[in-house]
Design an enzyme around this catalytic site. Structure first.
Site, short mmCIF file in Angstrom:
data_model
loop_
_atom_site.label_atom_id
_atom_site.label_comp_id
_atom_site.label_asym_id
_atom_site.label_seq_id
_atom_site.Cartn_x
_atom_site.Cartn_y
_atom_site.Cartn_z
CE LYS A 170 -32.12 4.56 -46.35
NZ LYS A 170 -31.94 3.43 -45.43
CG HIS A 215 -25.37 1.23 -50.24
ND1 HIS A 215 -26.26 0.89 -49.25
CD2 HIS A 215 -24.72 2.34 -49.78
CE1 HIS A 215 -26.15 1.75 -48.25
NE2 HIS A 215 -25.23 2.64 -48.55
NE ARG A 275 -18.99 4.13 -43.95
CZ ARG A 275 -20.25 3.94 -44.30
NH1 ARG A 275 -20.77 2.74 -44.31
NH2 ARG A 275 -21.00 4.97 -44.66
CG HIS A 309 -29.36 -1.37 -42.90
ND1 HIS A 309 -28.14 -1.96 -42.68
CD2 HIS A 309 -29.14 -0.04 -42.94
CE1 HIS A 309 -27.22 -1.02 -42.57
NE2 HIS A 309 -27.78 0.15 -42.72
CB SER A 310 -28.50 -1.83 -48.16
OG SER A 310 -27.40 -1.47 -48.95
CG ASN A 311 -23.70 -0.61 -44.31
OD1 ASN A 311 -23.69 0.62 -44.33
ND2 ASN A 311 -23.91 -1.29 -43.21
CE LYS A 355 -28.21 6.98 -45.40
NZ LYS A 355 -28.60 6.34 -44.14
#
Ligand code: GKR
Ligand code: MG
Length: 416
Positions: A185, A343, A396, A314-316, A187
């Site tokens: 993937k 991530h 953030r 999904h991830s953070n 970004k």
């Protein structure tokens, strides 16, 4: 068995300047570690976002959990709903999406309670969700354009500057060598669309059989997105959030055959109905940190199956407690058939014992121990808590960080 104590520990983890359409990652990312202690000495673990609104919500609810039965998730929800107004979100008003604070706080404590349940009966968390349909979880390599890190106070850089299609291919090759990823993937929304198209075509050439995705996080107008789709026809497995907002996603969807995925326009159960009615997306990204925990993702999986929507994850930026939870959730969600985002390949420190789990051909074994199957390394927790105090960062803000690298940067979504 009752809950007698809840500890919430803010952590900062060294990060590197990974770019997205809003800006770039700061020198640390923030997480909250949750430890829930029961009357019979079990400690349930969980990890979630660490920015100020989430942290405040966690701390507000923590004392209210005293006396709670860790098997009673309904009572957990009642206690949270009585403390947190339904309309409060975790993100700044300028964010591309928002998550309800009550859902995020519920999700965090739900995982800790499931960890307790699993530990008290000696079964892995996935068994509490109906059992595992897979015990080896495939993750995709998460590729980012990035700057060379300027400020090394809190930790080193990884891979230096990656701002061209060729440099990005080198990043993928390095990850492939280290973790064996078998899908990718990117970004997107960082370089001009033509350069990101070139990047995807080069990835296709480099990895002819690997599924590919790009996620520009709403950076493209419908017209631009349509042009990108025309050039990447047959190249992408799915296209994630090319346009901002449900209506633009629906407009694009009506023009193309390529499946659209989202973690921006469908982030709550109520939005699924609108998305199906408008045929705005074909794949929904699950994430136990905001989809009402692991049980919430199970429900999401069933609803998506019934609505003929695909499910991905999904991830953070995150640590190993979240990674373990992601593995259990993926193991127990049959309709989650796409490789999960993570991530984790960018995470250089962790708080779980035994060192970072190793990817084997891009896959991770679901921990088999009771509950989440991970234990804390308290020294590492203390180190990252100390970093939280030293970094003096409470929120953030990728756009603010971007100004250090590109002083005239103006955040604009869509940009192209
Ligand atoms: O880490 O920069 C990032 C990502 O952009 C992250 O914040 C997103 O939430 O990975 C995420 C996504 O799929 O949109
Ligand atoms: Mg996304």
């Amino acid at each position: 068995m009752q809950i007698i104590e809840v500890k919430v520990t803010p952590l900062a983890v060294p990060d590197v300047p990974l770019a997205n359409t809003k800006g770039v990652h700061q020198t640390v990312f923030l997480r909250s570690l949750i430890e829930v202690v029961t009357s019979n000495g079990i400690v349930g673990l969980s990890e979630t976002y660490g920015a100020k609104r989430t942290l405040k919500g966690l701390n507000q609810v923590a004392p209210l959990l005293e006396g709670l039965d860790p098997y009673d998730l309904r009572d957990l929800r009642r206690r949270i709903d009585s403390a947190i107004p339904a309309n409060r979100g975790i993100n700044a008003a300028t964010a591309l999406t928002d998550h309800k604070l009550a859902d995020v706080v519920y999700s965090a404590f739900e995982i800790a309670m499931l960890d307790i349940q699993g530990k008290s009966i000696g079964r892995p968390l996935f068994d509490l969700l109906g059992g595992a349909v897979r015990k080896s979880i495939p993750f995709g390599g998460y590729l980012f354009f990035k700057f060379a890190k300027q400020d090394l106070t809190f930790g080193p850089d990884i891979m230096g500057e990656v701002m061209t299609p060729d440099a990005l291919i080198e990043q993928a090759k390095e990850f492939r060598g280290k973790h064996g990823f078998q899908s990718w993937k990117l970004k997107g929304g960082v370089l001009a669309p033509d350069l990101e198209i070139e990047t995807m075509l080069k990835l296709r050439e480099t990895f002819p059989h690997h599924p590919l995705r790009i996620d520009p996080m709403g950076a493209w107008t419908v017209e631009t997105a349509k042009q990108v789709v025309d050039k990447l026809d047959g190249v992408l497995e799915y296209l994630e959030d090319p346009c901002r907002g449900m209506d633009d996603m629906a407009r694009l969807s009506a023009m193309i055959d390529m499946p659209l995925a989202t973690n921006l326009v469908v982030v709550e159960f109520e939005q699924i109905i609108e998305a199906v009615r408008k045929d705005a997306v074909q794949i929904v990204l699950a994430d136990h940190h905001y989809w009402r925990g692991a049980t919430g993702v199970s429900h999401l999986g069933e609803i998506c199956r019934a609505a003929s929507l695909g499910v991905s994850m999904h991830s953070n930026s995150h640590l190993g407690v979240s990674l373990a939870a992601m593995c259990h959730v993926a193991a127990a969600t049959p309709s989650l058939t796409y490789d999960c985002d993570t991530h984790y390949a960018w995470t250089t420190k962790d708080i779980v014992q035994g060192g970072p789990p190793r990817f084997d051909a891009g896959k991770l074994r679901v921990p088999e121990g009771p509950g989440l199957g991970v234990e804390l390394d308290q020294e590492a927790v203390a180190e990252l808590h100390d970093l939280y105090n030293r970094a003096m960062m409470v929120d953030r803000d990728d756009t603010d960080e971007m100004l250090k690298y590109v002083p005239d940067f103006v955040r604009k979504v869509p940009r192209w």
